[in-house]
Design a protein around this motif. Structure first.
Motif, PDB file in Angstrom:
ATOM      1  N   MET A 102      32.188   1.805 -53.210  1.00  0.00           N
ATOM      2  CA  MET A 102      31.346   1.309 -52.105  1.00  0.00           C
ATOM      3  C   MET A 102      30.587   2.444 -51.438  1.00  0.00           C
ATOM      4  O   MET A 102      29.525   2.229 -50.858  1.00  0.00           O
ATOM      5  CB  MET A 102      32.189   0.564 -51.073  1.00  0.00           C
ATOM      6  CG  MET A 102      32.557  -0.850 -51.479  1.00  0.00           C
ATOM      7  SD  MET A 102      31.169  -1.994 -51.427  1.00  0.00           S
ATOM      8  CE  MET A 102      30.879  -2.068 -49.671  1.00  0.00           C
ATOM      9  N   GLU A 103      31.114   3.661 -51.517  1.00  0.00           N
ATOM     10  CA  GLU A 103      30.407   4.812 -50.948  1.00  0.00           C
ATOM     11  C   GLU A 103      29.139   5.131 -51.738  1.00  0.00           C
ATOM     12  O   GLU A 103      28.255   5.805 -51.232  1.00  0.00           O
ATOM     13  CB  GLU A 103      31.328   6.031 -50.910  1.00  0.00           C
ATOM     14  CG  GLU A 103      32.482   5.866 -49.951  1.00  0.00           C
ATOM     15  CD  GLU A 103      33.428   7.056 -49.955  1.00  0.00           C
ATOM     16  OE1 GLU A 103      33.085   8.111 -50.537  1.00  0.00           O
ATOM     17  OE2 GLU A 103      34.508   6.936 -49.356  1.00  0.00           O
ATOM     18  N   LYS A 104      29.062   4.624 -52.959  1.00  0.00           N
ATOM     19  CA  LYS A 104      27.912   4.893 -53.821  1.00  0.00           C
ATOM     20  C   LYS A 104      26.979   3.694 -53.949  1.00  0.00           C
ATOM     21  O   LYS A 104      25.778   3.848 -54.042  1.00  0.00           O
ATOM     22  CB  LYS A 104      28.405   5.330 -55.192  1.00  0.00           C
ATOM     23  CG  LYS A 104      29.282   6.578 -55.085  1.00  0.00           C
ATOM     24  CD  LYS A 104      29.612   7.165 -56.400  1.00  0.00           C
ATOM     25  CE  LYS A 104      30.400   8.424 -56.375  1.00  0.00           C
ATOM     26  NZ  LYS A 104      31.110   8.859 -55.259  1.00  0.00           N
ATOM     27  N   THR A 105      27.561   2.492 -53.996  1.00  0.00           N
ATOM     28  CA  THR A 105      26.748   1.276 -54.108  1.00  0.00           C
ATOM     29  C   THR A 105      27.469   0.098 -53.479  1.00  0.00           C
ATOM     30  O   THR A 105      28.673  -0.084 -53.702  1.00  0.00           O
ATOM     31  CB  THR A 105      26.399   0.942 -55.571  1.00  0.00           C
ATOM     32  OG1 THR A 105      25.678  -0.309 -55.604  1.00  0.00           O
ATOM     33  CG2 THR A 105      27.628   0.825 -56.445  1.00  0.00           C
ATOM     34  N   ARG A 106      26.738  -0.690 -52.733  1.00  0.00           N
ATOM     35  CA  ARG A 106      27.328  -1.879 -52.115  1.00  0.00           C
ATOM     36  C   ARG A 106      27.684  -2.935 -53.146  1.00  0.00           C
ATOM     37  O   ARG A 106      28.480  -3.820 -52.879  1.00  0.00           O
ATOM     38  CB  ARG A 106      26.377  -2.450 -51.067  1.00  0.00           C
ATOM     39  CG  ARG A 106      26.082  -1.436 -50.001  1.00  0.00           C
ATOM     40  CD  ARG A 106      26.199  -1.821 -48.578  1.00  0.00           C
ATOM     41  NE  ARG A 106      26.269  -3.195 -48.210  1.00  0.00           N
ATOM     42  CZ  ARG A 106      27.340  -3.745 -47.617  1.00  0.00           C
ATOM     43  NH1 ARG A 106      28.408  -3.029 -47.371  1.00  0.00           N
ATOM     44  NH2 ARG A 106      27.327  -5.007 -47.263  1.00  0.00           N
ATOM     45  N   ARG A 107      27.139  -2.832 -54.341  1.00  0.00           N
ATOM     46  CA  ARG A 107      27.461  -3.801 -55.388  1.00  0.00           C
ATOM     47  C   ARG A 107      28.907  -3.688 -55.857  1.00  0.00           C
ATOM     48  O   ARG A 107      29.410  -4.566 -56.546  1.00  0.00           O
ATOM     49  CB  ARG A 107      26.496  -3.654 -56.557  1.00  0.00           C
ATOM     50  CG  ARG A 107      25.114  -4.132 -56.157  1.00  0.00           C
ATOM     51  CD  ARG A 107      24.230  -4.352 -57.325  1.00  0.00           C
ATOM     52  NE  ARG A 107      22.977  -4.905 -56.833  1.00  0.00           N
ATOM     53  CZ  ARG A 107      21.822  -4.684 -57.367  1.00  0.00           C
ATOM     54  NH1 ARG A 107      21.722  -3.918 -58.433  1.00  0.00           N
ATOM     55  NH2 ARG A 107      20.728  -5.230 -56.864  1.00  0.00           N
ATOM     56  N   ALA A 108      29.572  -2.612 -55.486  1.00  0.00           N
ATOM     57  CA  ALA A 108      30.980  -2.438 -55.865  1.00  0.00           C
ATOM     58  C   ALA A 108      31.842  -3.584 -55.340  1.00  0.00           C
ATOM     59  O   ALA A 108      32.880  -3.904 -55.935  1.00  0.00           O
ATOM     60  CB  ALA A 108      31.502  -1.106 -55.352  1.00  0.00           C
ATOM     61  N   MET A 109      31.422  -4.226 -54.263  1.00  0.00           N
ATOM     62  CA  MET A 109      32.205  -5.332 -53.713  1.00  0.00           C
ATOM     63  C   MET A 109      32.241  -6.531 -54.651  1.00  0.00           C
ATOM     64  O   MET A 109      33.054  -7.432 -54.484  1.00  0.00           O
ATOM     65  CB  MET A 109      31.671  -5.748 -52.336  1.00  0.00           C
ATOM     66  CG  MET A 109      30.333  -6.420 -52.365  1.00  0.00           C
ATOM     67  SD  MET A 109      29.773  -6.976 -50.738  1.00  0.00           S
ATOM     68  CE  MET A 109      29.380  -5.442 -49.946  1.00  0.00           C
ATOM     69  N   LEU A 110      31.390  -6.520 -55.672  1.00  0.00           N
ATOM     70  CA  LEU A 110      31.371  -7.623 -56.626  1.00  0.00           C
ATOM     71  C   LEU A 110      32.353  -7.428 -57.774  1.00  0.00           C
ATOM     72  O   LEU A 110      32.526  -8.320 -58.604  1.00  0.00           O
ATOM     73  CB  LEU A 110      29.956  -7.800 -57.192  1.00  0.00           C
ATOM     74  CG  LEU A 110      28.867  -8.091 -56.154  1.00  0.00           C
ATOM     75  CD1 LEU A 110      27.509  -8.153 -56.822  1.00  0.00           C
ATOM     76  CD2 LEU A 110      29.169  -9.362 -55.383  1.00  0.00           C
ATOM     77  N   SER A 111      33.019  -6.288 -57.808  1.00  0.00           N
ATOM     78  CA  SER A 111      33.998  -6.027 -58.865  1.00  0.00           C
ATOM     79  C   SER A 111      35.228  -6.907 -58.682  1.00  0.00           C
ATOM     80  O   SER A 111      35.737  -7.064 -57.578  1.00  0.00           O
ATOM     81  CB  SER A 111      34.429  -4.562 -58.837  1.00  0.00           C
ATOM     82  OG  SER A 111      35.526  -4.364 -59.705  1.00  0.00           O
TER      83      SER A 111
END
Length: 156
Positions: A102-111
């Motif tokens: 999440m520190e790199k991309t907000r799309r990480a929350m979709l994992s």
């Protein structure tokens, strides 16, 4: 401490020759002085992924890294396949990977990646992209040795 780690890349479109994420994970395993027990590519099918996890466990892997199949696509079934063949969840590791990502991309929350135990083997779902797989590995690998000791019934 020597750790035996298997990599299972879950993809119907990749082969070992073009599995850049799996190759990068193999390099990181070697850099740590750990043993790469096996590296296979299996199709994006729940039963096939589950069977590969069981086989790697039966072959004596301490840790299994799955690579791919953790997103929202209908073909992304790695978390379900992992849950099918594992005994209990290790949610903190998956949470740590998502927090670091999440520190790199907000799309990480979709994992939808999970980390679980099958007997004394730790199974960690990693994303399929080279960048995301290595970032997630780096976020948690400092805990692998302790995790292996704990799953083997060793004390703190």
């Amino acid at each position: 401490m020597n750790i035996k780690i298997a990599i299972i890349t879950c993809s119907s479109t990749r082969t070992l020759a073009d599995d850049t994420a799996g190759a990068a994970l193999a390099e990181r395993i070697a850099e740590q002085g750990w043993t790469l027990a096996e590296h296979v590519v299996v199709s994006d099918e729940r039963s096939v992924i589950g069977a590969a996890i069981v086989a790697a466990t039966n072959a004596g892997s301490d840790i299994i890294l799955t690579c791919g199949g953790t997103g929202l696509s209908p073909k992304d079934v790695t978390p379900e396949a992992t849950a099918d063949v594992c005994d209990r969840a290790v949610p903190g590791m998956a949470e740590a990977m998502r927090a670091a990502s999440m520190e790199k991309t907000r799309r990480a929350m979709l994992s939808r990646a999970v980390c679980m135990q099958r007997g004394s083997t730790l199974v960690v779902n990693l994303p399929g992209s080279l960048k995301a797989a290595t970032e997630c590995f780096d976020a948690i690998c400092d805990q692998f040795e302790h995790a292996v000791l704990m799953t083997a019934g060793e004390g703190h």
